[in-house]
Design a protein around this motif. Structure first.
Motif, short mmCIF file in Angstrom:
data_model
loop_
_atom_site.label_atom_id
_atom_site.label_comp_id
_atom_site.label_asym_id
_atom_site.label_seq_id
_atom_site.Cartn_x
_atom_site.Cartn_y
_atom_site.Cartn_z
N VAL A 145 0.92 -1.20 -0.13
CA VAL A 145 0.08 0.01 -0.05
C VAL A 145 0.72 1.05 -0.05
CG1 VAL A 145 -1.75 1.23 1.21
CG2 VAL A 145 -2.02 -1.14 1.25
N THR A 157 -2.02 3.69 5.87
CA THR A 157 -2.39 2.01 6.11
C THR A 157 -1.89 1.69 7.50
OG1 THR A 157 -2.10 -0.04 5.20
CG2 THR A 157 -0.13 1.15 5.25
N VAL A 160 -6.18 2.59 4.21
CA VAL A 160 -6.41 1.30 3.80
C VAL A 160 -6.21 0.44 5.04
CG1 VAL A 160 -5.83 -0.70 2.37
CG2 VAL A 160 -6.00 1.68 1.38
N ARG A 182 -5.04 -3.17 6.15
CA ARG A 182 -4.48 -4.28 5.62
C ARG A 182 -5.21 -5.60 6.30
NH1 ARG A 182 -0.09 -4.35 2.52
NH2 ARG A 182 0.27 -6.63 3.09
#
Length: 240
Positions: A45, A155, A185, A187
């Motif tokens: 990411v 992330t 984001v 994970r």
């Protein structure tokens, strides 16, 4: 193991996901990439040059971040300025993007602060300043009466960089116990749970990795074999 959250992606989200795939913000590597958490992964990411070299994606993600922050502020009836502090390096550009998008949408023409919360940002250094008048991690003194401070990062894997950033802001006098966190984001490898166990009380996630890769498969951006490989990888490497 975390599972897809069932996020519904509209045309705007799908445009963001398409650009993430095109520019390598979400990137597949045939070689395993090692992370500081000890996890190795084929999926990376980004949020560095894959973001800053592409202002179309930077702007759209800034808009997404601004929406999530303001939704949270209005839900809590918090009319203070929402001050985003990006965790270096990727979070810094995202925080600036969200603040500039908010300015362009609400104040560029009227130059009017209005009645609702607005978004600003501050810079957290990678190393504490050791010269000059103010030897601090963050440019700007905390002012909780005027601002709600947010951690912001691209992330989360194990949450380690968030814990480190919290200590740095605590040294500068920021109200870290009350600061929400915005993650672009997740994970989905246990980092959010680790953060919650460490005392992060309000974590807002924009996208979940499994939802993204499922959408990549549906949109024919990634082959199904790659989608399945990522699912197995996340299942195998759970940190909590």
């Amino acid at each position: 193991m975390d599972v897809p959250s069932g996020q519904t992606f509209d045309a705007y989200d799908r445009r963001i996901l398409s650009l993430m795939a095109r520019y390598g913000f979400i990137r597949w590597s045939d070689r395993l990439v090692p992370f500081t958490s000890g996890v190795e992964s084929h999926v990376y990411v980004g949020g560095r040059d894959d973001l800053t070299d592409h202002p179309d994606l930077e702007w759209l993600l800034g808009l997404k971040m601004a929406q999530r922050v303001l939704e949270d502020a209005y839900a809590r009836k918090d009319l203070r300025q929402q001050c985003l502090i990006g965790i270096p390096l990727a979070g810094t550009a995202l925080a600036q993007a969200a603040a500039l998008v908010d300015f362009a949408r609400w104040r560029q023409i009227a130059l009017d602060d209005g009645d609702g919360p607005r978004i600003i940002h501050r810079v957290l250094r990678g190393e504490r300043k050791t010269h000059g008048l103010h030897q601090t991690w963050v440019d700007g003194k905390p002012d909780p009466a005027r601002h709600t401070y947010w951690f912001l990062d691209n992330t989360v894997t194990d949450g380690g960089t968030k814990l480190e950033a919290r200590e740095h802001l605590k040294e500068d006098g920021y109200p870290v116990q009350d600061m929400p966190t915005l993650i672009v984001v997740d994970r989905q490898q246990g980092g959010i749970r680790r953060m919650e166990q460490a005392g992060f009380s309000r974590i807002v996630v924009a996208y979940y990795l499994l939802d993204i890769i499922h959408a990549f498969g549906e949109m024919k951006l990634w082959p199904q074999a790659r989608v399945q490989a990522v699912e197995e990888e996340i299942k195998t490497h759970q940190l909590v």
